[in-house]
Design an enzyme around this catalytic site. Structure first.
Site, PDB file in Angstrom:
ATOM      1  N   LYS A   1     -20.236  -3.098  -4.667  1.00  0.00           N
ATOM      2  CA  LYS A   1     -19.160  -3.751  -3.912  1.00  0.00           C
ATOM      3  C   LYS A   1     -18.281  -2.741  -3.199  1.00  0.00           C
ATOM      4  CE  LYS A   1     -18.762  -8.256  -6.097  1.00  0.00           C
ATOM      5  NZ  LYS A   1     -17.882  -9.223  -6.761  1.00  0.00           N
TER       6      LYS A   1
ATOM      7  N   LYS B   1     -32.589 -12.123  -4.173  1.00  0.00           N
ATOM      8  CA  LYS B   1     -32.003 -13.333  -4.743  1.00  0.00           C
ATOM      9  C   LYS B   1     -31.227 -14.141  -3.699  1.00  0.00           C
ATOM     10  CE  LYS B   1     -28.618 -14.003  -7.999  1.00  0.00           C
ATOM     11  NZ  LYS B   1     -27.787 -13.734  -9.171  1.00  0.00           N
TER      12      LYS B   1
ATOM     13  N   LYS C   1     -24.950 -17.163  -2.535  1.00  0.00           N
ATOM     14  CA  LYS C   1     -24.084 -18.103  -1.831  1.00  0.00           C
ATOM     15  C   LYS C   1     -23.195 -17.411  -0.805  1.00  0.00           C
ATOM     16  CE  LYS C   1     -20.267 -18.585  -5.254  1.00  0.00           C
ATOM     17  NZ  LYS C   1     -20.646 -17.931  -6.474  1.00  0.00           N
TER      18      LYS C   1
END
Ligand code: TRP
Length: 334
Positions: free
Chosen positions: A117, A199, A202
């Site tokens: 991140k 993966k 969202k």
């Protein structure tokens, strides 16, 4: 003797950082629904974690409410479980601070999610992003959870939770239950439709066709499946070199309650066009009733308000007990 046997406590949380994807649904939420008979379940909307990356405040508030509404629409009962919003329970911030003082910079620096991140949000590497796992530890430990269903990406955070809890317990006695990871018997790992090697996420905003959001328009869902990347040999078969088709078989299996192998046998000899249509129909049949229920529930503002309020009260009652124990141990006047 009491007939009631105490059930194990399951704790999990989801960030309100976007509408859950079909991957979140099949990998997590659908399982949460199935756990409610056998466990005492506590599910949170992790809005405090969400602000470790910049959010639009109005949208964050709406997404928080929508996510709790969606939990209920999926069939996670707010009466039989505790559903609540993390920031409504002040004990999270308070315990997180205490635990910060029992967590080492070195441990946190090793977290792969922090590294990922900070690379992705290089302009906003804030301290909250760094201590994110400590807040997550506080979440779990406040409720004395036995089991925590988490995906692969959160496993390291569960490990550090256990380490922090053990460190604290070694100093002060049994304050926290040491939680275990929980891998449900079923629980599909759903990949992106356009890039089936990664993966389905969202928060993937690069390519909308890659991800199905469970509140997407039904026709759009069907179209995204029909546009999913496949390969050229037109054989519906599970294989590592056929990631697109394997992913669709996994999706079909997960929504129909079959194994991917069973799904494969069902579609032997079927062409890709027909196969995709069947997958799309199965996904729509699963998602449509959830969407209908979501619409109904969203219209009932008073009901959702009451769920949020009751959930916060039930959660705070449990959380405050643990918080007081920890405060006493470290020497706060309680
Ligand atoms: N960090 C988790 C995620 O992004 C969400 C989360 C917050 C969580 N607190 C938790 C998951 C406690 C399990 C237990 O997926």
């Amino acid at each position: 003797m009491s007939e009631e046997i105490k059930k194990s406590v399951i704790y999990s949380a989801m960030q309100p950082s976007g509408v859950p994807s079909l991957g979140n649904y099949l990998g997590a939420l659908k399982n949460w629904k199935n756990l409610q008979q056998d466990y005492d379940c506590i599910f949170a909307i992790a809005n405090m974690h969400a602000i470790t990356v910049r959010q639009n405040p109005t949208e964050l508030r709406k997404k928080t409410r929508d996510l709790i509404t969606l939990f209920i629409a999926i069939g996670i009962s707010p009466e039989n479980n505790i559903l609540y919003v993390q920031s409504d329970v002040k004990a999270h911030a308070e315990l997180a601070w205490i635990l910060n003082c029992y967590t080492y910079m070195g441990e946190l620096s090793r977290m792969t999610q922090f590294k990922d991140k900070s690379a992705k949000h290089a302009d906003n590497i804030n301290a909250g992003l760094f201590t994110y796992p400590v807040l997550m530890a506080a979440d779990i430990l406040l409720y004395q959870a036995d089991l925590v269903p988490v995906g692969e990406d959160q496993r390291q955070h569960l490990e550090i939770t256990r380490d922090i809890a053990e460190r604290f317990n070694n100093l002060y006695g049994d304050v926290f239950k040491i939680p275990e990871g929980f891998i449900p018997k079923t629980g599909a790992r759903i990949m992106g439709l356009q890039d089936p090697t990664k993966k389905m996420s969202k928060s993937d905003t690069d390519n909308d066709n890659n991800v199905i959001h469970i509140l997407d328009d039904i026709n759009l869902i069907a179209n995204k499946i029909k546009r999913a990347v496949t390969d050229s040999d037109n054989e519906v078969r599970l294989s590592p070199d056929k990631p697109g088709i394997s992913n669709l078989l996994n999706i079909y299996g997960a929504v129909t309650g079959k194994t991917a192998e069973e799904a494969q046998n069902e579609f032997k000899g079927t062409g890709y066009g027909e196969f995709k249509k069947c997958v799309a129909d199965a996904v729509v049949a699963e998602i449509k009733p959830i969407q209908d229920r979501f619409k109904e529930l969203s219209a009932d503002k008073a009901y959702i308000d009451s769920v949020i309020k009751d959930g916060a009260e039930k959660a705070a009652y449990i959380a405050n007990k643990t918080l007081r124990k920890a405060q006493k141990k470290v020497g706060f006047p309680v």
